[in-house]
Scaffold this motif. Structure first.
Motif, short mmCIF file in Angstrom:
data_model
loop_
_atom_site.label_atom_id
_atom_site.label_comp_id
_atom_site.label_asym_id
_atom_site.label_seq_id
_atom_site.Cartn_x
_atom_site.Cartn_y
_atom_site.Cartn_z
N ILE A 11 0.92 -1.15 0.06
CA ILE A 11 0.11 -0.10 0.08
C ILE A 11 0.93 1.26 -0.14
O ILE A 11 0.66 2.18 -0.82
N ASN A 12 1.95 1.38 0.86
CA ASN A 12 2.57 2.27 0.82
C ASN A 12 3.62 2.80 -0.28
O ASN A 12 3.58 3.73 -0.76
N LYS A 13 3.86 1.53 -0.83
CA LYS A 13 4.46 1.67 -2.29
C LYS A 13 3.66 2.21 -3.26
O LYS A 13 4.06 3.28 -4.07
N ALA A 20 -2.49 7.09 -4.35
CA ALA A 20 -3.64 6.27 -3.90
C ALA A 20 -3.29 4.87 -4.34
O ALA A 20 -2.58 4.83 -5.28
N VAL A 21 -3.71 4.06 -3.92
CA VAL A 21 -3.75 2.58 -4.46
C VAL A 21 -4.56 2.68 -5.51
O VAL A 21 -5.85 2.90 -5.67
N TRP A 53 -6.94 -0.89 2.00
CA TRP A 53 -6.65 0.42 1.93
C TRP A 53 -7.97 1.49 1.78
O TRP A 53 -8.09 2.56 2.35
N SER A 54 -8.87 1.34 1.09
CA SER A 54 -10.25 1.84 1.00
C SER A 54 -11.03 1.95 2.24
O SER A 54 -11.25 2.95 2.53
N ALA A 55 -10.86 0.86 3.11
CA ALA A 55 -11.54 0.86 4.46
C ALA A 55 -10.84 1.76 5.39
O ALA A 55 -11.29 2.62 6.04
N ALA A 62 -17.51 12.70 -1.85
CA ALA A 62 -16.65 13.55 -2.63
C ALA A 62 -15.07 13.07 -3.12
O ALA A 62 -14.68 13.35 -3.94
N GLN A 63 -14.67 12.24 -1.85
CA GLN A 63 -13.29 11.71 -1.95
C GLN A 63 -13.32 10.60 -3.22
O GLN A 63 -12.32 10.56 -3.93
N TRP A 64 -14.42 10.03 -3.22
CA TRP A 64 -14.36 9.07 -4.26
C TRP A 64 -14.54 9.59 -5.78
O TRP A 64 -13.66 9.06 -6.70
N ILE A 65 -15.28 10.57 -5.73
CA ILE A 65 -15.28 11.26 -7.10
C ILE A 65 -14.21 11.68 -7.50
O ILE A 65 -13.42 11.62 -8.66
N GLU A 66 -13.34 12.56 -6.65
CA GLU A 66 -11.92 12.84 -6.85
C GLU A 66 -10.98 11.77 -7.12
O GLU A 66 -10.04 11.82 -8.20
N TYR A 67 -11.08 10.54 -6.48
CA TYR A 67 -10.48 9.45 -7.09
C TYR A 67 -10.62 8.90 -8.42
O TYR A 67 -9.63 8.66 -8.97
#
Length: 194
Positions: A11-13, A20-21, A53-55, A62-67
């Motif tokens: 995830i960090n990588k 983001a992942v 990661w998503s949890a 709003a964050q999902w839309i940006e994602y």
């Protein structure tokens, strides 16, 4: 121990590399949302890491839309993006109950089997894709899969499909020729062993 502990390094990588992942369709662009690859092997591992990661991120609409602006979904993945943004599966389960026997109301990513019309209006307004693009992608994929199954059936000499895809459910149907062709050796072995 947190849910993402086994995946923390990966995830960090990915977060360092992409911010983001990335969604599954970025990492595995040739795998259909219903493929078995998501249930076994590297696809399953990736989904588990992605879910952890998503949890942990706990993103809202709003964050999902940006994602998804950063990682636009291809048409065949649009219903998956819809579920991420607006939690359609959870809403459907709340409305019909988890113990419902009514297959008609089950949540399904296939836009040809589940009604997404109000969500497609939103995705079109956001620039993620339209209902017609998504449905066309699913129909084209169905046709490709049918041709693939037909080629497999012809190649192996079966008069009917052994496995015939129907949505995400599979009907097992053995052809008469297949059964007759493969029955004899078992009968011979049974007779010699008696």
């Amino acid at each position: 121990m947190s849910d993402d502990a086994p995946y923390e390094e990966e995830i960090n990588k990915l977060v360092a590399e992409h911010g983001a992942v990335p969604p599954p369709y970025v990492t595995f662009p040739d795998i259909h949302p219903f493929e078995i690859s998501w249930r076994i092997g590297s696809g399953e591992s990736y989904l588990m890491m992605y879910s952890a990661w998503s949890a942990k991120e706990g993103m809202g609409e709003a964050q999902w839309i940006e994602y998804f602006r950063k990682f636009p979904p291809p048409p065949i993945w649009l219903t998956w993006a819809i579920d991420c943004i607006w939690s359609v599966a959870e809403k459907v389960e709340e409305n019909i109950g988890e113990n419902s026997d009514d297959d008609h109301d089950e949540f399904n990513l296939d836009p040809l089997e589940f009604d997404y019309w109000c969500y497609f209006r939103r995705t079109a307004a956001l620039g993620f894709g339209t209902e017609s693009d998504c449905k066309r992608a699913w129909e084209e994929n169905r046709e490709r899969r049918k041709k693939k199954w037909e080629a497999w059936r012809v190649r192996d000499g079966y008069s009917q499909n052994i496995l015939m895809p129907v949505g995400i459910k599979y009907i097992v149907c053995f052809s008469r020729n297949y059964l007759l062709r493969n029955r004899a050796p078992y009968q011979r072995n049974a007779k010699t062993n008696q």
